[in-house]
Scaffold this motif. Sequence first.
Motif, mmCIF file in Angstrom:
data_model
loop_
_atom_site.group_PDB
_atom_site.id
_atom_site.type_symbol
_atom_site.label_atom_id
_atom_site.label_comp_id
_atom_site.label_asym_id
_atom_site.label_seq_id
_atom_site.Cartn_x
_atom_site.Cartn_y
_atom_site.Cartn_z
ATOM 1 N N ASP A 197 -2.860 -8.615 -20.907
ATOM 2 C CA ASP A 197 -3.633 -9.206 -21.566
ATOM 3 C C ASP A 197 -3.137 -10.415 -22.091
ATOM 4 O O ASP A 197 -3.398 -11.862 -22.241
ATOM 5 C CB ASP A 197 -4.908 -8.481 -22.418
ATOM 6 C CG ASP A 197 -5.831 -9.131 -22.777
ATOM 7 O OD1 ASP A 197 -6.175 -10.568 -22.826
ATOM 8 O OD2 ASP A 197 -6.954 -8.491 -23.040
ATOM 9 N N ILE A 221 -17.177 -9.244 -25.116
ATOM 10 C CA ILE A 221 -16.160 -9.121 -24.259
ATOM 11 C C ILE A 221 -14.846 -8.878 -24.983
ATOM 12 O O ILE A 221 -13.684 -8.351 -24.412
ATOM 13 C CB ILE A 221 -16.201 -10.674 -23.662
ATOM 14 C CG1 ILE A 221 -15.672 -10.447 -22.181
ATOM 15 C CG2 ILE A 221 -15.557 -11.579 -24.449
ATOM 16 C CD1 ILE A 221 -16.354 -9.881 -21.179
ATOM 17 N N ALA A 250 -10.675 -7.147 -13.176
ATOM 18 C CA ALA A 250 -10.629 -7.487 -14.596
ATOM 19 C C ALA A 250 -10.233 -6.492 -15.605
ATOM 20 O O ALA A 250 -9.781 -6.705 -16.736
ATOM 21 C CB ALA A 250 -11.951 -8.305 -15.207
ATOM 22 N N THR A 277 -8.319 -15.717 -21.364
ATOM 23 C CA THR A 277 -8.840 -14.748 -21.012
ATOM 24 C C THR A 277 -10.068 -14.451 -21.041
ATOM 25 O O THR A 277 -10.755 -13.835 -20.352
ATOM 26 C CB THR A 277 -8.120 -13.594 -21.543
ATOM 27 O OG1 THR A 277 -8.116 -13.561 -22.962
ATOM 28 C CG2 THR A 277 -6.603 -13.513 -21.089
ATOM 29 N N ILE A 291 -15.399 -6.254 -11.906
ATOM 30 C CA ILE A 291 -15.128 -5.947 -13.432
ATOM 31 C C ILE A 291 -14.299 -5.076 -13.870
ATOM 32 O O ILE A 291 -13.406 -5.221 -14.423
ATOM 33 C CB ILE A 291 -16.697 -5.737 -13.953
ATOM 34 C CG1 ILE A 291 -17.665 -6.841 -13.595
ATOM 35 C CG2 ILE A 291 -16.571 -5.573 -15.392
ATOM 36 C CD1 ILE A 291 -19.201 -6.385 -13.833
ATOM 37 N N LEU A 339 -7.202 -12.688 -12.916
ATOM 38 C CA LEU A 339 -7.874 -11.302 -13.287
ATOM 39 C C LEU A 339 -6.799 -10.108 -13.073
ATOM 40 O O LEU A 339 -6.703 -9.459 -14.309
ATOM 41 C CB LEU A 339 -9.161 -10.904 -12.365
ATOM 42 C CG LEU A 339 -10.262 -11.844 -12.534
ATOM 43 C CD1 LEU A 339 -11.465 -11.009 -11.784
ATOM 44 C CD2 LEU A 339 -10.827 -11.908 -14.118
ATOM 45 N N LEU A 345 -11.926 -4.126 -17.038
ATOM 46 C CA LEU A 345 -13.083 -3.972 -18.114
ATOM 47 C C LEU A 345 -13.527 -2.771 -17.883
ATOM 48 O O LEU A 345 -14.128 -2.577 -17.003
ATOM 49 C CB LEU A 345 -14.150 -5.186 -18.351
ATOM 50 C CG LEU A 345 -13.449 -6.554 -18.689
ATOM 51 C CD1 LEU A 345 -14.297 -7.558 -18.180
ATOM 52 C CD2 LEU A 345 -12.809 -6.706 -20.064
ATOM 53 N N TYR A 383 -12.135 -15.818 -18.305
ATOM 54 C CA TYR A 383 -12.141 -15.165 -17.181
ATOM 55 C C TYR A 383 -12.921 -13.826 -17.083
ATOM 56 O O TYR A 383 -13.472 -13.562 -16.174
ATOM 57 C CB TYR A 383 -10.476 -14.949 -16.697
ATOM 58 C CG TYR A 383 -10.062 -16.063 -15.884
ATOM 59 C CD1 TYR A 383 -9.856 -16.324 -14.598
ATOM 60 C CD2 TYR A 383 -9.566 -17.151 -16.723
ATOM 61 C CE1 TYR A 383 -9.456 -17.084 -13.728
ATOM 62 C CE2 TYR A 383 -9.061 -18.278 -16.102
ATOM 63 C CZ TYR A 383 -8.979 -18.398 -14.546
ATOM 64 O OH TYR A 383 -8.470 -19.241 -14.009
ATOM 65 N N LYS A 384 -12.689 -13.136 -17.948
ATOM 66 C CA LYS A 384 -13.310 -11.802 -18.133
ATOM 67 C C LYS A 384 -14.923 -11.939 -18.042
ATOM 68 O O LYS A 384 -15.628 -11.194 -17.366
ATOM 69 C CB LYS A 384 -13.212 -11.071 -19.794
ATOM 70 C CG LYS A 384 -11.820 -10.470 -19.529
ATOM 71 C CD LYS A 384 -11.687 -9.923 -21.170
ATOM 72 C CE LYS A 384 -10.182 -9.454 -21.222
ATOM 73 N NZ LYS A 384 -10.147 -8.824 -22.577
ATOM 74 N N ARG A 435 -5.551 -8.038 -16.620
ATOM 75 C CA ARG A 435 -5.624 -6.449 -16.483
ATOM 76 C C ARG A 435 -4.412 -6.016 -16.952
ATOM 77 O O ARG A 435 -4.414 -4.872 -17.676
ATOM 78 C CB ARG A 435 -6.139 -6.029 -15.179
ATOM 79 C CG ARG A 435 -6.551 -4.818 -15.193
ATOM 80 C CD ARG A 435 -6.463 -4.301 -13.490
ATOM 81 N NE ARG A 435 -5.307 -4.366 -12.647
ATOM 82 C CZ ARG A 435 -5.558 -4.598 -11.423
ATOM 83 N NH1 ARG A 435 -6.412 -4.242 -10.926
ATOM 84 N NH2 ARG A 435 -4.425 -4.740 -10.757
#
Lengths: 319, 372, 301
Positions: A192, A103, A51, A202, A47, A185, A53, A205-206, A189
Motif C-alpha cells: 500500500d 475504504i 485490490a 490508493t 475487490i 491494484l 480489500l 483506486y480502491k 495490494r
Amino acid sequence: MKDKRLVIYAVISVVLLLSPLFLNAYWVDVLNNVGLYTILALSLNIILGHAGLFHMGHAAFYALGAYTTAIINTTYHIPILWLLPVSGLVAGLAALVVARPIIHLRGDYLLIVTIGFVEIVRIALVNNVFGITGGSNGIFGINRPILFGWKINKPWEFFYLIWGFAAVTIFLFNRLENSRFGRALNFLREDDVAAEGSGINTAHYKLIAFVIGAFWAGMVGNIFAAKMTIIAPESFNFWESVVLFMIVLLGGRGSIRGVILGAFLVLGLPEIFRQFATARMLIFGAFMVAMMIFRTEGILPPLPRKYPIAKMLGREGSA
Amino acid sequence: MKKILFLALALCLMAGTAVAADTIKIGLMAPLTGAWASEGQDMQQIVELLADEINMAGGINGQKIEIVTEDDGGDPRTAALAAQRLSTQGLVAVIGTYGSAVTEASQGIYDEAGLIQVANGSTAIRLSEKGLNYFMRTCPRDDEQGLVAYKALKNGGYKSIAILHDNSSYAKGLADEAKTLLEKDGANIVFYDALTPKENDYSAILTKMKAANPDVVFFTGYYGEAGLLLRQKMEMNWNVPFLGGDATNNPDLVKIAGKEAAAGFMFLSPPVPQDLNSKEAMAFMTAYKKKYNAEPGSVWAVLSGDGLRVVAEAIKATGSTDQDKLVAYMKNDLDNFPGLTGQISFNDKGDRVGDLYRVYKVSADGKFMLQP
Amino acid sequence: MELFIQQLTNGLAVGGIYALIALGYTMVYGVLKLINFAHGDLFTIGAYLGLTLLTTLGLTNYLGPFGVVIVLALMVMGLVAIVGAALERVAYRPLRQSHRLSAVVSALGASIFFQNAVMLIYGARYKVYPHDILPRTAIHIFGLDIPLIRLLMLLTSIVMMIGLYLFIQRTKIGTAIRAAAIDQGAAKLMGINVDRVIMIVFLIGPALGGAAGLMVGLYYGQINFTMGWLYGLKAFTAAILGGIGNIPGAMVGGLLLGVIEAMGAAYISIAWKDAIAFCVLIIILIVRPTGLLGERVAEKI
C-alpha cells in the motif's frame, strides 16, 4: 506450454458449450448457478483478489441489483434486460456511497464493516424498508427476459444467457487485469505504502475497484431475479457473501481460471455430495479444509505476470 | 483437468439414476440440512414409514412405491435445484415442503414439469392464488388461522393485545392477518414488532413488551422461540397469558420452557394424531412409536404423511399415474378422506378445506390439551 | 428510569457472553492474525458436551448446584480446549506460512464441518438442559427483579476475563504470548517456543468459548447446532468493536455490544436491533479505525 493450456481451455469451453445437449434440466440448472456465482465471484475477485480489500459483504450489492430489477419490473413493466445497466448503476452507486468513508480501514476492520453492511441491507429488506421490498415475502411475479424476441424460460435457455454473460465478463476482466489499472491494484495490494509513494492514489483506486465489483454484482442480481422470478431476503444473507468469499480464496485470489474452478467446486460439490444425504455438508466442510491445506494459495493461483521482452525486442529487431 | 474430471464424475452420477419402471416413484422434498433440519428429518421418517406400510400391504394396485428424497436445505436456491432434480426422475408427485418461501421457489418448476406438488407446511396464502393446477397442500392457510386467532382473542375478552412475530414470511403473514381483523374490530394493539429468531435471550423484548402492559401476547413464530419467551417471562415474574400460532405446536416447546412456565400457554393448531381417535391416527401412532421409539415431532411432518396417503389413494382410485387425472380426482372426487390429521378434502385451488384449527392449552404437567 | 436499568442489566448479561466468546477470537487473532470462524462452533460443542456430561455422569447426586457447575465447567473447558488444539494442528498449522486469508477459508470449512458433525451426532432438534440445576431466585433491588443467575453469569464472565488478563500480563507464559503477538520471528530468537505458545492460545481461547457455551446451556436451557454461527458473528463484532487483539477491548466490546442491542431494541425497534448495532459499529470504526481500545498501528515502511 502456453499452447497446451490454450488447447485445454478450448476443450473445456466446447464441452461446457455443448453440455445442455447431454445434461438433464437439473444439471443444467446446477451449471446455471455455477455460472451466476462465477460471475459474482469474478466481480468480487476485483475487490478481494486484485485490490486485496477484505470484503465479505458482496451479497449486498447482488441484492441491490436484484431488488432494483424486481421493483422496477413489477411496477413499471420495463423489460428485464433493459434494467441490466440500471441494476448495475444502483449497486455501483451504493458502493460508492458506502465505501467512501470506510475504504481506509485496515483489513479485518473492513471485513466486519462489510459484513455489517450486508446484514443491514438484509434487515432493511426483511423489514420492508420504504414499503417497496415486500418484507420477508420478497417480490414475486418478475418477468422472464426477452432477448431479440426470444423469451428465455427453460434452464438451457438461461444456460446460454448466463454463460454468455460469463464469457463477456471473463474477457473484460482479463483485459482489466492486464491494464495499467489492474497492475496498479496489484501493486497496492502487495504494498500500500510503496504504491502511494509511486504516485498511485490508493484510496481512489480502491474505490474504483469497489465500484466496478459492485456494478457487476448488481447486474448478476438482475439475471438472478429474472431466473428465479421471485426474490426474497433469504437469498442474500451473510452466508451467500461467505460462499463468494470462499470461492475466490479456494480457487486462487486474483486468478480468473482459479475463481471459475472455485465456483464449480463450491457450488457443484454439495450437489455431487447429495448422495450422502444429511452428511453432505459435513463432507463438504472437510473437503474445504483439506483443499486449503494441500493448496495453500488456492487451487489455481494466478500465474506470475510475464513481460515477453525477448519477443518484443525480437519484433523490433526484425522491423 | 479437474474440471474435466468434475464433468465426468457428474455424468457418471447422472447415469446412475436410471429408472426402474415397475415401481411408482414419489418424491419428497424436505429440509434435511440447515435450520429446519429437525422438521425435514421428521418428514422423511414419516413418509418412509408410511411408504413401507403401503408396500408391506402389497403396494398400490400391485405396484410398490419408491420414495425419492431430496434436500431443499430450507433455502430457496437449494430448493429450486432440488425441484429441478426431482422433476427429471419420472415421478408421479412430490410431497413437500416446509417453509412457504422455499415452496414458492420450487412451485414454478414443478408446474412447468407437470408434476403434482403436495406441500405440507407452507401456509402462505398466495401460494395457491396463482392458478397453478398441480399445486396442493395438506396444511391450512394463514388467513384461516388468522381468523381463528382473531376469534380466540375476542372470545378471551382481551382488550389490549401485543402481537409478536419473527419476520419470517409465515409468521409475519399470520401476525398481519390477525392484526387487521382485530383492528377492524376496535381492539387495541399496544405492541407489534418482530424478534430475531434463533437467539437465546429475549429479555430485552419481554421487558419492552411488559412496559406496554398488554392483556395477552399473541406470538406467531416458532416453538423454539416461544419456549424461551415463556421461560424468561416466568423469570421476570410476569403473568400475562400467551397465545401461539400453529408453529408452536411441538412437544419440544414444553421441554424448553419447562412445565411450570409452559402451563397455561395456549396455541392454535390442526389436531395432531395423538388427539384423534380415528383408526388411521391410532394405527399411525402405534407404528411410529414402534419404529422410532418416540412421538412424532410437529404436526407439519405428519401432514407430509397425509400428503403421501392422499396421493396413494388417488392412484389407487383412478388406477392411473396420469397427473391430470390424479389432480382432478383429488380436487373433485376425494371427499372426507380419513387422514392422520382429520378428514381431508381439497377445493379447486388445491387448498385443504374444512375447519381444521383447534385451540390447545398446555396443562400443568406439560401435556397439550385439546380445548373444547 | 427503572426500565432503563432493567434493559441495562439485560444487555450486560448478554454482553458478558459475547465478551467471553470474543476473548477467544481476540487471543487467536493477537498471535496468529487469523479470524477463527470456527470459534463459534467450539462454543456450540461446549454447550453440547456440557449437556452430555450433565446427563450421563449424574453429578447432581453427589454435589450441590454450584459444585456441579464448577466440575462441569472444568471438564467442558478441558475437552473443548483439546478440540481447539486439534483444530489448530490439523486445519491451521499447515497454513501458517501462507497468506492469512487462506487460513480463513480453512476456518470456514472447519466451521461447516463442526456444525454438521454436531447435527449428525446429536440430531437436528433442539436439545434442552435439565431445568432444576440452578436455583431460580430473583434479587429485588431498586424495585427491579433481577434473576440471580443473570448476575452470577455476568460476574463469572468478568472474573474469567480478569483472570485471563492477569495471566497474560503477569505470568511468564503470558509474556511469551504477548511477545509472539508482537513479532513471532523475534520471539523465536529470544528462545520462545512459538509453536507451544500458539498451542496454549488454542487451548485457552476455545476453553473460554466452551465455558460460554455451557453457561448459555445452563441458563437459557435451549441449545441447537446452528447457534454458534450467530454467537460467533456477534462475538467477532464485539472483538472488532473493542479493537481486535486486545483483551480488555474484547471485554469492553462485548459488554457494549450487548448494551447497544438491548437499548436499540428498547428505544428504537426490536426488528431493527441488529442493524442498529452494526450502524453503531460502523460509525465507531469511522471515527476510530482500530476500534475502541485498539492500538493505532503505524504503517510499516
